[in-house]
Design a protein around this motif. Structure first.
Motif, mmCIF file in Angstrom:
data_model
loop_
_atom_site.group_PDB
_atom_site.id
_atom_site.type_symbol
_atom_site.label_atom_id
_atom_site.label_comp_id
_atom_site.label_asym_id
_atom_site.label_seq_id
_atom_site.Cartn_x
_atom_site.Cartn_y
_atom_site.Cartn_z
ATOM 1 N N LYS A 10 0.817 -1.213 0.000
ATOM 2 C CA LYS A 10 0.000 0.000 0.000
ATOM 3 C C LYS A 10 0.861 1.279 0.000
ATOM 4 C CE LYS A 10 -3.934 -2.299 2.263
ATOM 5 N NZ LYS A 10 -4.943 -2.217 3.362
ATOM 6 N N TYR A 50 -12.529 -1.279 -3.541
ATOM 7 C CA TYR A 50 -13.024 -1.468 -2.170
ATOM 8 C C TYR A 50 -14.540 -1.290 -2.064
ATOM 9 C CZ TYR A 50 -8.319 -1.850 -0.217
ATOM 10 O OH TYR A 50 -7.050 -2.294 0.103
ATOM 11 N N HIS A 53 -16.774 -2.290 0.804
ATOM 12 C CA HIS A 53 -16.728 -1.541 2.067
ATOM 13 C C HIS A 53 -17.457 -0.198 1.981
ATOM 14 C CE1 HIS A 53 -14.096 -4.374 3.919
ATOM 15 N NE2 HIS A 53 -13.106 -4.189 3.074
ATOM 16 N N ARG A 56 -19.158 1.301 4.952
ATOM 17 C CA ARG A 56 -18.412 1.400 6.214
ATOM 18 C C ARG A 56 -17.986 2.856 6.464
ATOM 19 N NH1 ARG A 56 -16.053 -3.992 6.498
ATOM 20 N NH2 ARG A 56 -15.128 -3.520 8.520
ATOM 21 N N PHE A 58 -15.275 4.143 7.346
ATOM 22 C CA PHE A 58 -13.918 4.507 6.946
ATOM 23 C C PHE A 58 -13.700 4.475 5.431
ATOM 24 C CE2 PHE A 58 -13.931 -0.053 8.081
ATOM 25 C CZ PHE A 58 -13.476 -0.614 6.899
ATOM 26 N N GLU A 61 -11.962 7.570 3.804
ATOM 27 C CA GLU A 61 -10.564 7.607 4.249
ATOM 28 C C GLU A 61 -9.732 6.537 3.514
ATOM 29 O OE1 GLU A 61 -8.816 7.057 8.644
ATOM 30 O OE2 GLU A 61 -10.739 8.105 8.589
ATOM 31 N N LEU A 62 -10.320 5.352 3.379
ATOM 32 C CA LEU A 62 -9.633 4.234 2.712
ATOM 33 C C LEU A 62 -9.357 4.565 1.242
ATOM 34 C CD1 LEU A 62 -8.653 1.251 2.678
ATOM 35 C CD2 LEU A 62 -11.050 0.565 2.371
ATOM 36 N N ARG A 86 -2.617 -14.690 4.446
ATOM 37 C CA ARG A 86 -3.276 -13.950 5.543
ATOM 38 C C ARG A 86 -2.489 -14.133 6.839
ATOM 39 N NH1 ARG A 86 -7.387 -10.286 4.324
ATOM 40 N NH2 ARG A 86 -7.992 -10.548 6.494
ATOM 41 N N THR A 92 -5.559 -7.203 10.701
ATOM 42 C CA THR A 92 -5.808 -5.895 10.070
ATOM 43 C C THR A 92 -5.204 -4.760 10.894
ATOM 44 O OG1 THR A 92 -7.908 -6.803 9.288
ATOM 45 C CG2 THR A 92 -7.633 -4.405 9.131
ATOM 46 N N ARG A 103 2.544 -7.015 8.830
ATOM 47 C CA ARG A 103 1.910 -5.829 9.426
ATOM 48 C C ARG A 103 2.525 -5.468 10.776
ATOM 49 N NH1 ARG A 103 -4.254 -7.223 7.460
ATOM 50 N NH2 ARG A 103 -4.271 -5.919 5.587
ATOM 51 N N ILE A 110 -4.484 0.725 11.864
ATOM 52 C CA ILE A 110 -5.502 -0.149 11.247
ATOM 53 C C ILE A 110 -5.819 0.278 9.807
ATOM 54 C CG2 ILE A 110 -7.489 1.137 12.195
ATOM 55 C CD1 ILE A 110 -8.845 -1.665 12.594
ATOM 56 N N GLY A 111 -5.728 1.564 9.522
ATOM 57 C CA GLY A 111 -5.999 2.044 8.168
ATOM 58 C C GLY A 111 -4.766 1.917 7.280
ATOM 59 N N ASN A 113 -2.069 0.036 6.838
ATOM 60 C CA ASN A 113 -1.535 -1.242 7.328
ATOM 61 C C ASN A 113 -0.669 -1.990 6.325
ATOM 62 O OD1 ASN A 113 -3.580 -2.015 5.695
ATOM 63 N ND2 ASN A 113 -4.781 -3.072 7.259
HETATM 64 P P1 GDP Z 1 -8.121 -6.763 5.696
HETATM 65 O O1 GDP Z 1 -8.823 -7.873 4.943
HETATM 66 O O2 GDP Z 1 -7.279 -7.258 6.832
HETATM 67 O O3 GDP Z 1 -7.346 -5.839 4.779
HETATM 68 O O4 GDP Z 1 -9.258 -5.869 6.405
HETATM 69 P P2 GDP Z 1 -10.723 -5.411 5.928
HETATM 70 O O5 GDP Z 1 -11.173 -6.158 4.710
HETATM 71 O O6 GDP Z 1 -11.597 -5.452 7.143
HETATM 72 O O7 GDP Z 1 -10.530 -3.863 5.573
HETATM 73 C C1 GDP Z 1 -9.939 -3.469 4.338
HETATM 74 C C2 GDP Z 1 -8.997 -2.323 4.601
HETATM 75 O O8 GDP Z 1 -9.735 -1.199 5.076
HETATM 76 C C3 GDP Z 1 -7.952 -2.572 5.715
HETATM 77 O O9 GDP Z 1 -6.847 -3.307 5.280
HETATM 78 C C4 GDP Z 1 -7.597 -1.138 6.101
HETATM 79 O O10 GDP Z 1 -6.675 -0.539 5.187
HETATM 80 C C5 GDP Z 1 -8.936 -0.435 5.984
HETATM 81 N N1 GDP Z 1 -9.631 -0.390 7.283
HETATM 82 C C6 GDP Z 1 -10.203 -1.401 7.980
HETATM 83 N N2 GDP Z 1 -10.715 -0.979 9.151
HETATM 84 C C7 GDP Z 1 -10.468 0.362 9.207
HETATM 85 C C8 GDP Z 1 -10.751 1.399 10.177
HETATM 86 O O11 GDP Z 1 -11.349 1.155 11.228
HETATM 87 N N3 GDP Z 1 -10.307 2.652 9.861
HETATM 88 C C9 GDP Z 1 -9.650 2.960 8.704
HETATM 89 N N4 GDP Z 1 -9.258 4.206 8.468
HETATM 90 N N5 GDP Z 1 -9.368 2.007 7.773
HETATM 91 C C10 GDP Z 1 -9.764 0.733 8.016
#
Ligand code: GDP
Length: 138
Positions: A10, A50, A53, A56, A58, A61-62, A86, A92, A103, A110-111, A113
């Motif tokens: 990323k 994405y 999501h 969601r 976030f 921001e993502l 994984r 995450t 990670r 968390i964002g 990552n």
């Molecule tokens: P992953 O499969 O481990 O990548 O996680 P997810 O599928 O749940 O989320 C996708 C991506 O969204 C993550 O890798 C983060 O970059 C972002 N993300 C997830 N949760 C959050 C959050 O609470 N805040 C922010 N800013 N980004 C998040």
């Protein structure tokens, strides 16, 4: 059975110069790189990638994070690729990632990552095809 997963290094990890270190961990864990490119997502493309999501909190921001600078996208091949990758990347949230995971070593939050890893064989194929034509997958 040999199968495939999809990853992105990323923008945060690219900015910090972690690309080489992350690729070495991927190689050392036994993954074969069968497609790879450095590129930058537009906000539109990041939003599409994405899309699952989009409800969601976030999401905005993502999308802005993932389009702010270059990424390295790759398709990786190994037995049990999706699950093993994984494990290699860790949770995450890096605060919850196990020692020795990508990670834990390279992610800031968390964002931001450091890496993406597909969560199923089906999504690995969809995500790989999002970035690479058939001629670019070896
Ligand atoms: P992953 O499969 O481990 O990548 O996680 P997810 O599928 O749940 O989320 C996708 C991506 O969204 C993550 O890798 C983060 O970059 C972002 N993300 C997830 N949760 C959050 C959050 O609470 N805040 C922010 N800013 N980004 C998040």
């Amino acid at each position: 059975m040999t199968n495939r997963t999809f990853t992105m290094i990323k923008p945060d990890a690219t900015e910090k110069g972690y690309t080489g270190g992350i690729l070495k961990m991927i190689n050392d864990a036994g993954f074969r790189i069968v497609a790879m490119k450095m590129t930058q997502l537009s906000t539109e493309k990041a939003g599409q990638f994405y899309e699952v999501h989009k409800e969601r909190p976030f999401y905005g921001e993502l999308v802005s994070f993932m389009s702010r600078g270059p990424i390295t996208a790759a398709i990786l091949e190994k037995e049990n690729a999706v699950e093993d990758f994984r494990k290699l990347i860790g949770a995450t949230n890096p605060a919850q990632a196990e020692a020795g995971t990508i990670r834990k070593l390279y992610a800031a939050s968390i964002g931001e990552n450091a890496v993406h890893g597909s969560d199923s064989d089906e999504n690995a194929a969809i995500e790989g095809d999002f970035f690479f034509s058939r001629l670019e997958q070896f």
